[in-house]
Design a protein around this motif. Structure first.
Motif, PDB file in Angstrom:
ATOM      1  N   GLU A  15       0.829  -1.209   0.000  1.00  0.00           N
ATOM      2  CA  GLU A  15       0.000   0.000   0.000  1.00  0.00           C
ATOM      3  C   GLU A  15       0.865   1.262   0.000  1.00  0.00           C
ATOM      4  OE1 GLU A  15      -3.045   0.007   3.034  1.00  0.00           O
ATOM      5  OE2 GLU A  15      -3.644  -2.050   2.542  1.00  0.00           O
ATOM      6  N   VAL A  16       1.984   1.217   0.719  1.00  0.00           N
ATOM      7  CA  VAL A  16       2.894   2.365   0.738  1.00  0.00           C
ATOM      8  C   VAL A  16       3.503   2.552  -0.647  1.00  0.00           C
ATOM      9  CG1 VAL A  16       5.008   3.324   1.738  1.00  0.00           C
ATOM     10  CG2 VAL A  16       3.341   2.157   3.214  1.00  0.00           C
ATOM     11  N   PHE A  17       3.907   1.454  -1.276  1.00  0.00           N
ATOM     12  CA  PHE A  17       4.473   1.534  -2.630  1.00  0.00           C
ATOM     13  C   PHE A  17       3.453   2.107  -3.610  1.00  0.00           C
ATOM     14  CE2 PHE A  17       5.192  -0.402  -6.835  1.00  0.00           C
ATOM     15  CZ  PHE A  17       6.421   0.169  -7.125  1.00  0.00           C
ATOM     16  N   GLU A  47       8.220  -3.531 -12.857  1.00  0.00           N
ATOM     17  CA  GLU A  47       7.559  -3.676 -11.555  1.00  0.00           C
ATOM     18  C   GLU A  47       7.682  -2.426 -10.701  1.00  0.00           C
ATOM     19  OE1 GLU A  47       8.706  -7.229  -9.454  1.00  0.00           O
ATOM     20  OE2 GLU A  47       8.790  -8.385 -11.311  1.00  0.00           O
ATOM     21  N   GLY A  48       8.408  -1.436 -11.190  1.00  0.00           N
ATOM     22  CA  GLY A  48       8.625  -0.209 -10.437  1.00  0.00           C
ATOM     23  C   GLY A  48       8.123   1.008 -11.175  1.00  0.00           C
ATOM     24  N   PHE A  49       8.790   2.125 -10.959  1.00  0.00           N
ATOM     25  CA  PHE A  49       8.433   3.370 -11.623  1.00  0.00           C
ATOM     26  C   PHE A  49       9.628   4.313 -11.584  1.00  0.00           C
ATOM     27  CE2 PHE A  49       7.243   4.056  -7.177  1.00  0.00           C
ATOM     28  CZ  PHE A  49       7.756   5.319  -6.911  1.00  0.00           C
ATOM     29  N   ASP A  50       9.558   5.333 -12.437  1.00  0.00           N
ATOM     30  CA  ASP A  50      10.544   6.411 -12.447  1.00  0.00           C
ATOM     31  C   ASP A  50       9.811   7.700 -12.133  1.00  0.00           C
ATOM     32  OD1 ASP A  50      12.677   4.744 -13.248  1.00  0.00           O
ATOM     33  OD2 ASP A  50      12.091   4.939 -15.340  1.00  0.00           O
ATOM     34  N   LEU A  51      10.377   8.481 -11.234  1.00  0.00           N
ATOM     35  CA  LEU A  51       9.801   9.759 -10.845  1.00  0.00           C
ATOM     36  C   LEU A  51      10.798  10.867 -11.154  1.00  0.00           C
ATOM     37  CD1 LEU A  51       7.748  11.590  -9.193  1.00  0.00           C
ATOM     38  CD2 LEU A  51       9.276  11.189  -7.271  1.00  0.00           C
ATOM     39  N   LEU A  52      10.298  11.928 -11.771  1.00  0.00           N
ATOM     40  CA  LEU A  52      11.077  13.146 -11.966  1.00  0.00           C
ATOM     41  C   LEU A  52      10.224  14.278 -11.420  1.00  0.00           C
ATOM     42  CD1 LEU A  52      13.533  14.658 -13.108  1.00  0.00           C
ATOM     43  CD2 LEU A  52      12.255  14.864 -15.251  1.00  0.00           C
ATOM     44  N   THR A  79      14.972  12.830  -8.540  1.00  0.00           N
ATOM     45  CA  THR A  79      14.800  11.686  -9.429  1.00  0.00           C
ATOM     46  C   THR A  79      14.795  10.414  -8.597  1.00  0.00           C
ATOM     47  OG1 THR A  79      16.050  12.871 -11.128  1.00  0.00           O
ATOM     48  CG2 THR A  79      15.719  10.520 -11.468  1.00  0.00           C
ATOM     49  N   GLU A  80      13.756   9.615  -8.767  1.00  0.00           N
ATOM     50  CA  GLU A  80      13.681   8.305  -8.105  1.00  0.00           C
ATOM     51  C   GLU A  80      13.521   7.245  -9.179  1.00  0.00           C
ATOM     52  OE1 GLU A  80      10.616   8.079  -5.114  1.00  0.00           O
ATOM     53  OE2 GLU A  80      11.209   9.992  -4.225  1.00  0.00           O
ATOM     54  N   HIS A  81      14.253   6.152  -9.041  1.00  0.00           N
ATOM     55  CA  HIS A  81      14.112   4.979  -9.919  1.00  0.00           C
ATOM     56  C   HIS A  81      13.815   3.783  -9.012  1.00  0.00           C
ATOM     57  CE1 HIS A  81      15.657   7.141 -13.382  1.00  0.00           C
ATOM     58  NE2 HIS A  81      16.676   7.547 -12.658  1.00  0.00           N
ATOM     59  N   TRP A  82      12.582   3.329  -9.045  1.00  0.00           N
ATOM     60  CA  TRP A  82      12.173   2.177  -8.238  1.00  0.00           C
ATOM     61  C   TRP A  82      12.191   0.944  -9.138  1.00  0.00           C
ATOM     62  CZ3 TRP A  82      10.245   2.058  -3.076  1.00  0.00           C
ATOM     63  CH2 TRP A  82      10.279   3.304  -2.432  1.00  0.00           C
ATOM     64  N   ALA A  83      13.060  -0.015  -8.840  1.00  0.00           N
ATOM     65  CA  ALA A  83      13.126  -1.258  -9.611  1.00  0.00           C
ATOM     66  C   ALA A  83      11.882  -2.106  -9.363  1.00  0.00           C
ATOM     67  CB  ALA A  83      14.381  -2.043  -9.236  1.00  0.00           C
ATOM     68  N   ASP A  84      11.397  -2.064  -8.125  1.00  0.00           N
ATOM     69  CA  ASP A  84      10.213  -2.822  -7.717  1.00  0.00           C
ATOM     70  C   ASP A  84       9.718  -2.227  -6.409  1.00  0.00           C
ATOM     71  OD1 ASP A  84      11.881  -3.869  -5.658  1.00  0.00           O
ATOM     72  OD2 ASP A  84      12.434  -5.579  -6.924  1.00  0.00           O
ATOM     73  N   ALA A  85       8.789  -2.919  -5.749  1.00  0.00           N
ATOM     74  CA  ALA A  85       8.187  -2.391  -4.524  1.00  0.00           C
ATOM     75  C   ALA A  85       9.132  -2.398  -3.332  1.00  0.00           C
ATOM     76  CB  ALA A  85       6.920  -3.184  -4.193  1.00  0.00           C
TER      77      ALA A  85
END
Length: 160
Positions: A15-17, A47-52, A79-85
């Motif tokens: 849920e946090v992810f 399975e993740g996301f990229d945030l700018l 900048t965040e790069h999430w590979a997965d949760a």
């Protein structure tokens, strides 16, 4: 300078992810942080996301020594790069300024809730006062993270 801050949420990691991967949440956090402006782009990636998040931040609360470098406002690019949760990388840059912060974010199950752990290496390349400015930058990052946690706790409780 090494920086580590742990946030806790009363919700499970999935849920946090999901909250962190929601652009509406990121916009709500920017508003709560009282940034001058924020251009937020969040893109799913496997399975993740990229945030700018490209922000203009007010520097009115900074000491005079820091304002000389930052100005009345400063641009911060997160900048965040999430590979997965489970987590990913985080970088904060201020284009044209001698500062940087790079590190990781991790989500860990903690009882019935979640711990979000942010670890960064903060650098300010200014002779003689770099260490003081790194401490100020760490305080600013910590304050921003704590606002995010407050907004996140309300978000997870249904306040959207």
């Amino acid at each position: 300078m090494k920086f580590r801050h742990e946030l806790t949420y009363d919700s499970p990691p999935d849920e946090v992810f999901a909250m962190l991967a929601d652009p509406a949440f990121r916009e709500k956090v920017a508003a709560a942080q009282e940034v001058v402006s924020a251009d937020i782009t969040l893109t799913p990636n496997g399975e993740g996301f990229d945030l700018l998040s490209d922000q203009v931040q007010n520097t009115s609360g900074l000491p005079a020594i820091a304002k000389k470098i930052a100005g009345d406002t400063t641009r911060a690019v997160l900048t965040e790069h999430w590979a997965d949760a489970n987590g990913g990388s985080l970088e904060i840059e201020a284009p044209g300024k001698p500062t940087s912060a790079k590190g990781t974010i991790a989500l860990l199950e903690s009882g019935a809730g979640t711990s979000e752990i942010v670890e960064l290496e903060i650098k300010v390349k200014v002779p003689l006062i770099g260490g003081k400015l790194e401490a100020l930058m760490a305080d600013t990052i910590k304050s921003g993270i704590e606002v995010e946690q407050t907004v996140g706790a309300a978000w997870l409780a249904g306040e959207r």
